[in-house]
Design a protein around this motif. Structure first.
Motif, PDB file in Angstrom:
ATOM      1  N   LEU A   1      28.899  -0.687 104.252  1.00  0.00           N
ATOM      2  CA  LEU A   1      27.683  -0.596 103.438  1.00  0.00           C
ATOM      3  C   LEU A   1      27.811   0.528 102.415  1.00  0.00           C
ATOM      4  N   ALA A   2      28.440   1.633 102.840  1.00  0.00           N
ATOM      5  CA  ALA A   2      28.662   2.739 101.908  1.00  0.00           C
ATOM      6  C   ALA A   2      29.583   2.297 100.775  1.00  0.00           C
ATOM      7  N   ALA A   3      30.629   1.542 101.117  1.00  0.00           N
ATOM      8  CA  ALA A   3      31.553   1.053 100.090  1.00  0.00           C
ATOM      9  C   ALA A   3      30.841   0.130  99.104  1.00  0.00           C
ATOM     10  N   LEU A   4      29.991  -0.748  99.629  1.00  0.00           N
ATOM     11  CA  LEU A   4      29.233  -1.656  98.768  1.00  0.00           C
ATOM     12  C   LEU A   4      28.298  -0.887  97.850  1.00  0.00           C
ATOM     13  N   SER A   5      27.617   0.103  98.390  1.00  0.00           N
ATOM     14  CA  SER A   5      26.690   0.908  97.592  1.00  0.00           C
ATOM     15  C   SER A   5      27.436   1.715  96.530  1.00  0.00           C
ATOM     16  N   ASN A   6      28.532   2.344  96.934  1.00  0.00           N
ATOM     17  CA  ASN A   6      29.294   3.172  96.001  1.00  0.00           C
ATOM     18  C   ASN A   6      29.995   2.352  94.920  1.00  0.00           C
ATOM     19  N   GLY A   7      30.186   1.069  95.193  1.00  0.00           N
ATOM     20  CA  GLY A   7      30.814   0.205  94.210  1.00  0.00           C
ATOM     21  C   GLY A   7      29.982  -0.011  92.956  1.00  0.00           C
ATOM     22  N   THR A   8      28.708   0.360  93.010  1.00  0.00           N
ATOM     23  CA  THR A   8      27.821   0.199  91.849  1.00  0.00           C
ATOM     24  C   THR A   8      27.852   1.396  90.905  1.00  0.00           C
ATOM     25  N   VAL A   9      28.518   2.472  91.297  1.00  0.00           N
ATOM     26  CA  VAL A   9      28.491   3.708  90.506  1.00  0.00           C
ATOM     27  C   VAL A   9      29.004   3.492  89.082  1.00  0.00           C
ATOM     28  N   GLY A  10      30.146   2.831  88.958  1.00  0.00           N
ATOM     29  CA  GLY A  10      30.760   2.666  87.640  1.00  0.00           C
ATOM     30  C   GLY A  10      29.876   1.896  86.669  1.00  0.00           C
ATOM     31  N   VAL A  11      29.301   0.800  87.121  1.00  0.00           N
ATOM     32  CA  VAL A  11      28.470  -0.035  86.256  1.00  0.00           C
ATOM     33  C   VAL A  11      27.227   0.714  85.798  1.00  0.00           C
ATOM     34  N   PHE A  12      26.540   1.369  86.733  1.00  0.00           N
ATOM     35  CA  PHE A  12      25.317   2.088  86.370  1.00  0.00           C
ATOM     36  C   PHE A  12      25.616   3.322  85.513  1.00  0.00           C
TER      37      PHE A  12
ATOM     38  N   ILE B   1      19.191   5.730  93.936  1.00  0.00           N
ATOM     39  CA  ILE B   1      18.789   4.999  95.135  1.00  0.00           C
ATOM     40  C   ILE B   1      19.980   4.367  95.856  1.00  0.00           C
ATOM     41  N   ILE B   2      20.848   3.672  95.102  1.00  0.00           N
ATOM     42  CA  ILE B   2      21.891   2.865  95.760  1.00  0.00           C
ATOM     43  C   ILE B   2      23.093   3.706  96.207  1.00  0.00           C
ATOM     44  N   PRO B   3      23.894   4.284  95.286  1.00  0.00           N
ATOM     45  CA  PRO B   3      25.053   5.040  95.779  1.00  0.00           C
ATOM     46  C   PRO B   3      24.711   6.428  96.313  1.00  0.00           C
ATOM     47  N   SER B   4      23.808   7.147  95.612  1.00  0.00           N
ATOM     48  CA  SER B   4      23.548   8.538  96.001  1.00  0.00           C
ATOM     49  C   SER B   4      22.778   8.642  97.309  1.00  0.00           C
ATOM     50  N   LEU B   5      21.777   7.781  97.492  1.00  0.00           N
ATOM     51  CA  LEU B   5      20.971   7.830  98.716  1.00  0.00           C
ATOM     52  C   LEU B   5      21.577   6.945  99.805  1.00  0.00           C
ATOM     53  N   CYS B   6      21.669   5.657  99.543  1.00  0.00           N
ATOM     54  CA  CYS B   6      22.161   4.722 100.556  1.00  0.00           C
ATOM     55  C   CYS B   6      23.645   4.936 100.856  1.00  0.00           C
ATOM     56  N   GLY B   7      24.450   5.105  99.808  1.00  0.00           N
ATOM     57  CA  GLY B   7      25.883   5.248 100.005  1.00  0.00           C
ATOM     58  C   GLY B   7      26.260   6.455 100.843  1.00  0.00           C
TER      59      GLY B   7
ATOM     60  N   SER C   1      37.679   2.589 101.401  1.00  0.00           N
ATOM     61  CA  SER C   1      38.582   2.313 100.287  1.00  0.00           C
ATOM     62  C   SER C   1      38.468   0.869  99.818  1.00  0.00           C
ATOM     63  N   SER C   2      37.630   0.078 100.500  1.00  0.00           N
ATOM     64  CA  SER C   2      37.345  -1.281 100.030  1.00  0.00           C
ATOM     65  C   SER C   2      36.349  -1.267  98.874  1.00  0.00           C
ATOM     66  N   GLU C   3      35.792  -0.109  98.547  1.00  0.00           N
ATOM     67  CA  GLU C   3      34.852   0.006  97.431  1.00  0.00           C
ATOM     68  C   GLU C   3      35.392  -0.588  96.123  1.00  0.00           C
ATOM     69  N   PRO C   4      36.688  -0.382  95.768  1.00  0.00           N
ATOM     70  CA  PRO C   4      37.184  -0.938  94.503  1.00  0.00           C
ATOM     71  C   PRO C   4      36.987  -2.441  94.360  1.00  0.00           C
ATOM     72  N   PHE C   5      36.971  -3.164  95.476  1.00  0.00           N
ATOM     73  CA  PHE C   5      36.729  -4.603  95.395  1.00  0.00           C
ATOM     74  C   PHE C   5      35.354  -4.881  94.799  1.00  0.00           C
ATOM     75  N   PHE C   6      34.330  -4.178  95.310  1.00  0.00           N
ATOM     76  CA  PHE C   6      32.972  -4.368  94.797  1.00  0.00           C
ATOM     77  C   PHE C   6      32.853  -3.821  93.380  1.00  0.00           C
ATOM     78  N   SER C   7      33.497  -2.690  93.135  1.00  0.00           N
ATOM     79  CA  SER C   7      33.445  -2.085  91.813  1.00  0.00           C
ATOM     80  C   SER C   7      34.097  -2.976  90.764  1.00  0.00           C
ATOM     81  N   ALA C   8      35.258  -3.536  91.091  1.00  0.00           N
ATOM     82  CA  ALA C   8      35.963  -4.412  90.155  1.00  0.00           C
ATOM     83  C   ALA C   8      35.169  -5.681  89.884  1.00  0.00           C
ATOM     84  N   LEU C   9      34.534  -6.203  90.932  1.00  0.00           N
ATOM     85  CA  LEU C   9      33.733  -7.415  90.772  1.00  0.00           C
ATOM     86  C   LEU C   9      32.577  -7.186  89.807  1.00  0.00           C
ATOM     87  N   LEU C  10      31.867  -6.060  89.973  1.00  0.00           N
ATOM     88  CA  LEU C  10      30.734  -5.744  89.101  1.00  0.00           C
ATOM     89  C   LEU C  10      31.198  -5.414  87.679  1.00  0.00           C
TER      90      LEU C  10
END
Length: 306
Positions: free
Chosen positions: A17-28, A225-231, A252-261
């Motif tokens: 869940l942390a990886a999924l949340s942190n994967g949004t950092v780049g886009v935002f 809310i998403i990476p800073s709090l939840c992540g 380290s699976s975060e890049p998968f979500f980050s690349a997708l976004l």
């Protein structure tokens, strides 16, 4: 045995869940840049918003303020973790997004911090199986080939360096949190964010303390809310259930979500070898997240037959 298995499942779940949340950092972050903010403002406000939300949650709880004051005792350990996990990560990672593609930064952040896993094994005496060692090797090799390939072609030396420093800070935070045996309470999390907020205020004020425009608020609120709090909260919850090295590898699976976004919103893709290296990292993280209950049950079954 069953409780340990459930705890392992919970820890892996929180880390994912942390990886999924942190994967949004780049886009935002990139969205906030497009609305006129620099990296110091983005890092400062995303931490401040998360701190504000946690403050509300604590004040709404009965006796929350008293527990918060009590948690200040010995909080220098939290300050050390905050310097690594908040200041170093936020300041350098956010800046790296201005020099390199989002998926590349996301992968380098974790590739740069994998060296801290050695500290988990040598100092924390965390035991690893042959399967987990193989998974770690996959992650290391994936990070190496990514830096040697995409790291030198799609991103500048500055972007690569900033991402690696951010990754070292984040991995050191995970190690330090486990080393200091900090509690994963809401009050501890508040002090973790508060120390980071004060540290991030220094470069923010130095850069002129720009005030966010109305157009930048949705991106900043999402970051808070998403990476800073939840992540981050999911990360410290994961550390309560599983080993530090395992948390680091799973995240380290975060890049998968980050690349997708990044591909979805900005059309940023890694090259073919870069995608292969990313896949290697993700597979290694997946192997690490699988509990070893089956192996334990086989050993116990053999023992009972004998």
């Amino acid at each position: 045995m069953r409780n340990a298995y459930r705890s392992s499942i919970a820890g892996a779940g929180f880390a994912l869940l942390a990886a999924l949340s942190n994967g949004t950092v780049g886009v935002f972050s990139r969205s906030a840049f497009n609305n006129g903010l620099d990296h110091t403002a983005v890092a400062f406000w995303r931490c401040g918003i998360a701190l504000w939300l946690v403050s509300i949650a604590i004040l709404l709880r009965s006796g929350g303020l008293a527990r918060l004051v009590s948690a200040f005792k010995g909080s220098w350990k939290i300050a050390v973790c905050s310097a690594l996990g908040i200041f170093t990560l936020y300041h350098f990672e956010t800046q790296a997004f201005a020099y390199a593609p989002i998926p590349l930064v996301a992968i380098l952040v974790f590739a740069g911090g994998l060296g801290a896993i050695a500290l988990d094994i040598l100092i924390l005496r965390e035991r690893i199986s042959t399967r987990k060692a193989f998974a770690m090797i996959m992650v290391f090799l994936g990070g190496y080939f990514l830096i040697a390939g995409d790291g030198l072609t799609t991103g500048s030396t500055m972007g690569v360096s900033l991402a690696l420093v951010a990754g070292l800070g984040y991995a050191s935070f995970i190690f330090s949190w486990k080393f200091f045996k900090l509690r994963s309470s809401l009050e501890t999390f508040w002090w973790f964010l508060a120390y980071g907020f004060v540290m991030l205020a220094v470069p923010y004020v130095w850069s002129g303390a720009p005030i966010p425009s109305a157009n930048a608020l949705p991106s900043l609120l999402s970051l808070g809310i998403i990476p800073s709090l939840c992540g981050f909260y999911c990360t410290i919850l994961a550390l309560q259930h599983i080993e530090a090295y395992k948390t680091q590898v799973i995240e380290s699976s975060e890049p998968f979500f980050s690349a997708l976004l990044a591909a979805l919103f900005f059309g940023e893709w890694l090259t073919g070898p870069g995608m292969l290296a990313a896949a290697t990292i993700v597979v290694g993280a997946f192997i690490t997240s699988i509990p070893e209950r089956a192996v334990s049950m086989q050993v116990r079954s053999v023992g009972e037959r004998e």
